[in-house]
Scaffold this motif. Structure first.
Motif, short mmCIF file in Angstrom:
data_model
loop_
_atom_site.label_atom_id
_atom_site.label_comp_id
_atom_site.label_asym_id
_atom_site.label_seq_id
_atom_site.Cartn_x
_atom_site.Cartn_y
_atom_site.Cartn_z
N UNK A 105 0.67 -1.37 -0.62
CA UNK A 105 0.04 -0.32 0.20
C UNK A 105 1.17 1.24 -0.17
N UNK A 106 -0.06 2.62 0.42
CA UNK A 106 0.84 3.69 -0.23
C UNK A 106 2.10 3.63 1.23
N UNK A 107 1.93 3.05 2.33
CA UNK A 107 3.13 3.37 4.06
C UNK A 107 4.20 2.59 2.44
N UNK A 108 4.14 1.59 1.92
CA UNK A 108 5.36 0.63 1.91
C UNK A 108 6.22 2.41 -0.01
N UNK A 109 5.35 2.39 0.33
CA UNK A 109 6.13 4.07 -1.14
C UNK A 109 6.37 4.94 0.08
N UNK A 110 5.51 5.18 1.25
CA UNK A 110 6.39 6.76 1.69
C UNK A 110 7.53 5.98 2.75
N UNK A 111 7.65 4.52 3.15
CA UNK A 111 9.00 4.31 4.29
C UNK A 111 9.99 4.71 3.12
N UNK A 112 10.06 4.14 1.49
CA UNK A 112 10.99 4.26 0.48
C UNK A 112 11.64 5.57 0.21
N UNK A 113 10.34 6.71 0.09
CA UNK A 113 10.48 8.28 0.07
C UNK A 113 11.96 8.47 1.54
N UNK A 114 11.07 8.26 2.64
CA UNK A 114 12.08 8.06 3.97
C UNK A 114 13.57 7.99 4.05
N UNK A 115 13.14 6.23 3.49
CA UNK A 115 14.47 5.77 3.48
C UNK A 115 15.42 6.42 2.20
N UNK A 116 14.76 7.17 1.15
CA UNK A 116 16.08 8.13 0.14
C UNK A 116 16.27 9.08 0.60
N UNK A 117 15.72 10.03 1.47
CA UNK A 117 15.61 10.63 2.22
C UNK A 117 16.83 10.74 2.92
N UNK A 118 16.67 9.59 3.68
CA UNK A 118 18.54 9.52 4.75
C UNK A 118 19.04 8.65 4.46
N UNK A 119 18.90 8.34 2.69
CA UNK A 119 20.40 7.97 1.78
C UNK A 119 21.18 9.44 1.48
N UNK A 120 19.88 10.15 1.18
CA UNK A 120 20.81 11.29 0.55
C UNK A 120 20.89 12.13 1.49
N UNK A 121 20.84 11.67 2.52
CA UNK A 121 22.17 12.96 3.92
C UNK A 121 22.87 11.88 4.44
N UNK A 122 23.30 10.30 4.46
CA UNK A 122 24.29 9.93 4.81
C UNK A 122 25.27 10.13 3.78
N UNK A 123 24.77 10.27 2.74
CA UNK A 123 25.84 10.56 0.61
C UNK A 123 26.04 11.92 1.32
#
Length: 132
Positions: A105-123
């Motif tokens: 569901x959309x929750x899975x997409x939201x988790x992926x978007x948040x993780x992507x944001x954390x990856x950007x921060x980590x890089x």
């Protein structure tokens, strides 16, 4: 309390955690792209040729992961990781509005978007730490 001057300072632990995260995500993700490109095909917009895009992305990911492991290229590996993750972000956001969502569901997409944001921060953090 005095800071430790040994090999396990807070800075060293954070540095290695960032290196490990970037290397693991990029080398593992790149290998997955090369081993099973068909699994990633639904993520590629239909206007692009899926197989070359997926195989190219896999190769780039492996190079970025290796760059993060090598001290001389670590900062650039972190920056490339952040840029690549920022480039993937629209694909994840597209999942909210596309007629055939890849992640439901959309929750899975939201988790992926948040993780992507954390990856950007980590890089970006790895890039900044490597420039000191």
């Amino acid at each position: 309390m005095a800071r430790s001057s040994g090999p396990f300072t807070r800075k060293t632990v954070v540095d290695w955690a960032l290196v490990g995260l970037v290397a693991f995500v990029m080398i593992g993700g790149g290998a997955a792209h090369l081993a099973a490109p068909q699994a990633f095909a639904p993520l590629v917009p239909p206007v692009l040729p899926a197989t070359p895009v997926i195989l190219g992305a896999g190769g780039v990911q492996i190079l970025i992961g290796l760059a993060a492991l090598w001290p001389r290229t670590r900062a650039w590996g972190g920056l490339a990781f952040a840029i690549l993750c920022a480039g993937y972000l629209p694909l994840h956001l597209w999942n909210y509005v596309r007629p055939d969502p890849v992640f439901a569901p959309p929750v899975a997409t939201t988790v992926r978007v948040v993780v992507q944001g954390l990856f950007i921060w980590a890089g970006i953090a790895l890039w900044r730490r490597g420039r000191r």
